[in-house]
Scaffold this motif. Structure first.
Motif, short mmCIF file in Angstrom:
data_model
loop_
_atom_site.label_atom_id
_atom_site.label_comp_id
_atom_site.label_asym_id
_atom_site.label_seq_id
_atom_site.Cartn_x
_atom_site.Cartn_y
_atom_site.Cartn_z
N PRO A 1 7.37 2.95 4.51
CA PRO A 1 7.05 1.80 3.14
C PRO A 1 6.82 1.58 3.52
O PRO A 1 7.10 0.18 4.46
CB PRO A 1 8.30 2.19 2.07
CG PRO A 1 9.27 2.29 3.32
CD PRO A 1 8.90 3.34 4.18
N ASP A 2 5.98 -0.06 2.72
CA ASP A 2 6.02 -1.07 2.63
C ASP A 2 7.16 -2.00 1.72
O ASP A 2 6.53 -3.74 1.45
CB ASP A 2 4.32 -2.33 3.49
CG ASP A 2 3.90 -1.33 1.99
OD1 ASP A 2 4.01 -0.91 1.13
OD2 ASP A 2 2.37 -1.56 2.50
N SER B 1 0.30 -1.39 0.32
CA SER B 1 0.10 -0.19 0.18
C SER B 1 0.86 1.43 0.17
O SER B 1 -0.05 2.16 -0.29
CB SER B 1 -1.13 0.19 1.30
OG SER B 1 -0.40 -0.03 2.63
N ARG B 2 1.85 1.19 0.58
CA ARG B 2 2.92 2.59 -0.04
C ARG B 2 4.61 2.11 -0.92
O ARG B 2 5.40 1.38 0.16
CB ARG B 2 3.26 2.74 1.84
CG ARG B 2 1.98 3.86 2.51
CD ARG B 2 2.81 3.80 4.33
NE ARG B 2 3.06 4.67 4.00
CZ ARG B 2 2.87 5.82 3.75
NH1 ARG B 2 1.31 6.46 3.70
NH2 ARG B 2 3.56 7.04 3.68
N SER C 1 7.72 6.79 -9.44
CA SER C 1 8.19 7.08 -7.54
C SER C 1 9.68 7.10 -7.89
O SER C 1 10.22 8.19 -7.23
CB SER C 1 7.81 6.15 -7.30
OG SER C 1 6.58 5.95 -6.99
N HIS D 1 2.80 14.57 -0.87
CA HIS D 1 3.29 13.28 -0.52
C HIS D 1 4.56 13.46 0.46
O HIS D 1 4.64 14.12 0.54
CB HIS D 1 4.32 12.97 -2.51
CG HIS D 1 3.48 14.24 -3.91
ND1 HIS D 1 2.18 13.67 -4.10
CD2 HIS D 1 3.27 14.97 -4.54
CE1 HIS D 1 1.76 13.85 -5.22
NE2 HIS D 1 2.58 15.32 -4.94
N ALA D 2 4.86 12.19 0.77
CA ALA D 2 5.41 11.78 1.69
C ALA D 2 7.09 11.88 1.17
O ALA D 2 6.90 11.04 0.08
CB ALA D 2 5.08 10.12 1.75
N ALA E 1 7.80 2.85 -2.71
CA ALA E 1 8.34 4.63 -2.43
C ALA E 1 9.58 4.61 -3.81
O ALA E 1 9.81 2.81 -3.69
CB ALA E 1 8.82 4.76 -1.04
N SER F 1 1.25 10.91 -4.13
CA SER F 1 0.04 10.54 -3.74
C SER F 1 -0.90 11.00 -5.16
O SER F 1 -1.79 9.72 -5.33
CB SER F 1 -0.62 11.36 -3.32
OG SER F 1 -0.62 12.86 -3.42
N ILE G 1 7.27 8.80 -1.61
CA ILE G 1 5.57 8.25 -2.22
C ILE G 1 4.41 8.97 -2.62
O ILE G 1 4.48 9.88 -2.34
CB ILE G 1 4.51 7.10 -0.95
CG1 ILE G 1 6.23 6.40 -0.29
CG2 ILE G 1 3.68 6.64 -1.06
CD1 ILE G 1 5.44 5.48 1.46
#
Length: 260
Positions: A161-162, A73-74, A190, A127-128, A76, A98, A96
Motif C-alpha cells: 500500500p501507499d 493510489s493503493r 476497506s 482484490h489485494a 489499504a 478494487s 485493498i
C-alpha cells in the motif's frame, strides 16, 4: 415483444437484474397481465434496495476517496482478530478493494453465511489481500500490543500500500502513512473487508485447534474467556495454545494453582 413472452420467461429476465433494461421495465409496466404487473412492482422494489445499498457503499468509501484525492493510489484497510482471547493466535489482515462489494460490512454485524461468502469474494483474486499471524507463544513472549502492531504491519506489507486506514489506533513506527479510524470497521469498507478476512481466517484456525484439543471447545468460543472455556481450563489445565501471560492463566502460573 414482451407480450409474446410467457410469464416464466419474464421471471427469468427479472431474476438476472438489476440493472434492468428500460425497455424491459416499460414492457412490464404496460403489460395487461397481472403476473407481469407483479414482476414490474418486484423490479421497482429491487431497484429501491439497490439504490439504498449503493448509497451505503458510497458512504463507506469516504475515507478511501479522500486518500485517493490526496494523491495516494493503493489505500489499504487494516484490522485484526483475536486480541482478547485466552488461547490461539492473533491474526491481522490488510485489503485493498478494487471495487465496492455489495453486502460488505463490519464482520461482527454479518451472519456466518454472509461472512463466509464475502470472505470468498474478497479473496477471489480481484482484490489485494494480506494476512499475518502471531502465535500464542509469541504473544506470551512479546506482549499482545507488540503482536497486534506486528500483524497489522506484516499483513499490510503483503499488499504494497501507499496509505493505511487502521481500525482503532495508530501503529507506531509504521512504514506507511496512516489514518486512525475509531470503529473503523463500521466506517470504512476497506477496514470492514480486512475485519472479515482476519476473523474468518482466525475462526478456521480455531476450528483446527478444536480438532487437536477437543476438550476445550475452541470451535465454539474461539478461545475467548467464556464460562465453558474457563471451566475446561479448571478441569484440564492450559494446553499448548493458551496464552499463559493472560489473566486468569497468569495468576494461576504465578500462584501454582490455577483459579485458586
Amino acid at each position: 415483444m414482451l407480450l409474446k413472452r410467457t410469464l416464466s420467461e419474464l421471471r427469468g429476465l427479472v431474476a438476472g437484474g438489476p440493472p434492468y433494461a428500460p425497455e424491459l421495465l416499460e414492457g412490464l409496466r404496460s403489460d395487461p397481465r397481472e403476473g407481469a404487473r407483479a414482476l414490474y412492482e418486484a423490479c421497482l422494489r429491487k431497484l429501491g434496495r439497490c439504490s439504498d445499498e449503493e448509497r451505503r457503499l458510497r458512504a463507506l468509501m469516504e475515507f478511501e476517496r479522500e486518500a485517493l484525492e490526496n494523491g495516494f493510489s493503493r489505500v489499504a484497510g487494516v484490522d485484526e482478530a483475536g486480541r482478547g482471547p485466552l488461547a490461539g493466535p492473533i491474526v491481522g489482515a490488510a485489503v485493498i478493494l478494487s471495487a465496492p462489494l455489495a453486502g460488505l460490512n463490519d464482520s461482527k454485524q454479518l451472519t456466518l453465511e454472509l461472512r463466509e461468502r464475502l470472505f470468498e469474494e474478497i479473496c477471489s483474486g480481484a482484490h489485494a489481500v494480506g494476512v499475518a499471524i502471531v502465535s500464542s507463544e509469541d504473544i506470551d513472549r512479546r506482549g499482545i500490543q507488540s503482536a497486534n502492531y506486528e500483524v497489522m504491519v506484516r499483513s499490510a506489507m503483503q499488499v504494497s500500500p501507499d496509505f493505511l486506514l487502521v481500525d482503532g489506533f495508530r501503529i507506531p513506527a509504521c512504514p506507511f502513512p496512516q489514518r486512525r479510524l475509531i470503529k473503523g470497521d463500521c466506517r470504512s469498507l476497506s477496514i470492514a473487508a480486512a475485519s472479515i478476512v482476519a476473523k474468518v481466517t482466525r475462526d478456521r484456525m480455531m476450528a483446527e485447534l478444536d480438532a487437536r484439543y477437543p476438550e476445550y471447545g475452541f470451535a465454539r468460543h474461539k478461545g475467548y474467556g467464556t464460562a465453558e472455556h474457563l471451566e475446561a481450563i479448571r478441569r484440564h489445565g492450559p494446553c499448548a495454545v493458551h496464552r499463559l501471560s493472560f489473566a486468569p492463566l497468569a495468576q494461576g502460573c504465578e500462584s501454582g494453582e490455577l483459579f485458586g
